[in-house]
Write a protein that holds these residues in place. Sequence first.
Motif, PDB file in Angstrom:
ATOM      1  N   SER A 171       0.815  -1.218   0.000  1.00  0.00           N
ATOM      2  CA  SER A 171       0.000   0.000   0.000  1.00  0.00           C
ATOM      3  C   SER A 171       0.842   1.258   0.000  1.00  0.00           C
ATOM      4  O   SER A 171       0.417   2.311  -0.460  1.00  0.00           O
ATOM      5  CB  SER A 171      -0.893   0.031   1.240  1.00  0.00           C
ATOM      6  OG  SER A 171      -1.721  -1.094   1.270  1.00  0.00           O
TER       7      SER A 171
ATOM      8  N   ASN B 141       3.372  15.164   2.809  1.00  0.00           N
ATOM      9  CA  ASN B 141       1.907  15.286   2.803  1.00  0.00           C
ATOM     10  C   ASN B 141       1.326  15.537   1.413  1.00  0.00           C
ATOM     11  O   ASN B 141       0.146  15.871   1.286  1.00  0.00           O
ATOM     12  CB  ASN B 141       1.409  16.377   3.765  1.00  0.00           C
ATOM     13  CG  ASN B 141       1.398  15.905   5.203  1.00  0.00           C
ATOM     14  OD1 ASN B 141       1.072  14.748   5.480  1.00  0.00           O
ATOM     15  ND2 ASN B 141       1.764  16.774   6.111  1.00  0.00           N
TER      16      ASN B 141
ATOM     17  N   ASP C  11      -5.688   6.811   8.029  1.00  0.00           N
ATOM     18  CA  ASP C  11      -6.325   7.761   7.111  1.00  0.00           C
ATOM     19  C   ASP C  11      -6.258   7.215   5.683  1.00  0.00           C
ATOM     20  O   ASP C  11      -5.336   7.523   4.921  1.00  0.00           O
ATOM     21  CB  ASP C  11      -5.639   9.128   7.219  1.00  0.00           C
ATOM     22  CG  ASP C  11      -6.378  10.235   6.485  1.00  0.00           C
ATOM     23  OD1 ASP C  11      -7.212   9.934   5.602  1.00  0.00           O
ATOM     24  OD2 ASP C  11      -6.096  11.408   6.778  1.00  0.00           O
ATOM     25  N   SER C  12      -7.270   6.425   5.325  1.00  0.00           N
ATOM     26  CA  SER C  12      -7.273   5.797   4.000  1.00  0.00           C
ATOM     27  C   SER C  12      -7.387   6.823   2.874  1.00  0.00           C
ATOM     28  O   SER C  12      -6.868   6.606   1.782  1.00  0.00           O
ATOM     29  CB  SER C  12      -8.387   4.750   3.893  1.00  0.00           C
ATOM     30  OG  SER C  12      -9.643   5.345   4.133  1.00  0.00           O
ATOM     31  N   GLN C  13      -8.051   7.941   3.127  1.00  0.00           N
ATOM     32  CA  GLN C  13      -8.157   8.983   2.101  1.00  0.00           C
ATOM     33  C   GLN C  13      -6.795   9.616   1.839  1.00  0.00           C
ATOM     34  O   GLN C  13      -6.440   9.896   0.700  1.00  0.00           O
ATOM     35  CB  GLN C  13      -9.177  10.053   2.494  1.00  0.00           C
ATOM     36  CG  GLN C  13      -9.451  11.052   1.379  1.00  0.00           C
ATOM     37  CD  GLN C  13     -10.004  10.407   0.111  1.00  0.00           C
ATOM     38  OE1 GLN C  13     -10.959   9.635   0.170  1.00  0.00           O
ATOM     39  NE2 GLN C  13      -9.413  10.707  -1.034  1.00  0.00           N
ATOM     40  N   LEU C  14      -6.033   9.849   2.898  1.00  0.00           N
ATOM     41  CA  LEU C  14      -4.678  10.384   2.737  1.00  0.00           C
ATOM     42  C   LEU C  14      -3.835   9.414   1.924  1.00  0.00           C
ATOM     43  O   LEU C  14      -3.120   9.828   1.006  1.00  0.00           O
ATOM     44  CB  LEU C  14      -4.025  10.653   4.094  1.00  0.00           C
ATOM     45  CG  LEU C  14      -2.578  11.134   4.041  1.00  0.00           C
ATOM     46  CD1 LEU C  14      -2.459  12.484   3.342  1.00  0.00           C
ATOM     47  CD2 LEU C  14      -1.985  11.206   5.454  1.00  0.00           C
TER      48      LEU C  14
ATOM     49  N   LEU D  12      -4.793   7.297  -0.310  1.00  0.00           N
ATOM     50  CA  LEU D  12      -5.249   7.394  -1.701  1.00  0.00           C
ATOM     51  C   LEU D  12      -4.735   8.666  -2.371  1.00  0.00           C
ATOM     52  O   LEU D  12      -4.205   8.621  -3.489  1.00  0.00           O
ATOM     53  CB  LEU D  12      -6.778   7.353  -1.749  1.00  0.00           C
ATOM     54  CG  LEU D  12      -7.428   7.427  -3.126  1.00  0.00           C
ATOM     55  CD1 LEU D  12      -7.077   6.206  -3.956  1.00  0.00           C
ATOM     56  CD2 LEU D  12      -8.934   7.548  -2.977  1.00  0.00           C
ATOM     57  N   ASN D  13      -4.866   9.800  -1.688  1.00  0.00           N
ATOM     58  CA  ASN D  13      -4.414  11.080  -2.254  1.00  0.00           C
ATOM     59  C   ASN D  13      -2.907  11.094  -2.491  1.00  0.00           C
ATOM     60  O   ASN D  13      -2.441  11.576  -3.534  1.00  0.00           O
ATOM     61  CB  ASN D  13      -4.797  12.242  -1.337  1.00  0.00           C
ATOM     62  CG  ASN D  13      -6.295  12.453  -1.255  1.00  0.00           C
ATOM     63  OD1 ASN D  13      -7.060  11.951  -2.074  1.00  0.00           O
ATOM     64  ND2 ASN D  13      -6.724  13.178  -0.240  1.00  0.00           N
TER      65      ASN D  13
ATOM     66  N   GLU E  26      -2.089   8.993  -5.605  1.00  0.00           N
ATOM     67  CA  GLU E  26      -2.383   9.661  -6.873  1.00  0.00           C
ATOM     68  C   GLU E  26      -1.306  10.692  -7.202  1.00  0.00           C
ATOM     69  O   GLU E  26      -0.856  10.790  -8.349  1.00  0.00           O
ATOM     70  CB  GLU E  26      -3.761  10.329  -6.801  1.00  0.00           C
ATOM     71  CG  GLU E  26      -4.903   9.340  -6.793  1.00  0.00           C
ATOM     72  CD  GLU E  26      -6.263   9.979  -6.552  1.00  0.00           C
ATOM     73  OE1 GLU E  26      -6.347  11.224  -6.444  1.00  0.00           O
ATOM     74  OE2 GLU E  26      -7.252   9.225  -6.470  1.00  0.00           O
TER      75      GLU E  26
END
Length: 140
Positions: A36, A77, A101-104, A106-107, A110
């Motif tokens: 991940s 970050n 923080d799964s959104q972090l 992902l971001n 990307e």
Amino acid sequence: AGEGRPEYVEYLRENYSNVAKFCGHIKPFDFYPNISALIVPSLSEEALGMVVPEAFAFGLPVIGSLRGGIPEMINHNVNGLLFDPDVDGSLEDCVSKLINDSQLLLNLGEAARKAANPYLDTEAWAKKYIKIFSEISGHE
């Protein structure tokens, strides 16, 4: 993946085996798709390790130490996280941040994929080298 000083690898295994697997040398296409994020816990001041852009190319954020060229590739970050290996808990804080923080995650992934482009553009690298060699040799 890879190797390091035995005492440091042992420290990492003792403290992070609940969230990390240590697999030694492994081929990139067998490794990166199965993780991940990548942790680059370097203690040395290597100039430009290609492991960071390789991970970026797979869309993986990198947690990297503040050593050598690593902080020049990681925008904290944005496409990864940076930690100070001389500060107790610094690596753990970064790992916890991504786990929680799964959104972090992902971001960062990307942004990491986009950050790989300059390192993978071999034509641009070749042109830069030719320009430098021409300037040094006086044959511009």
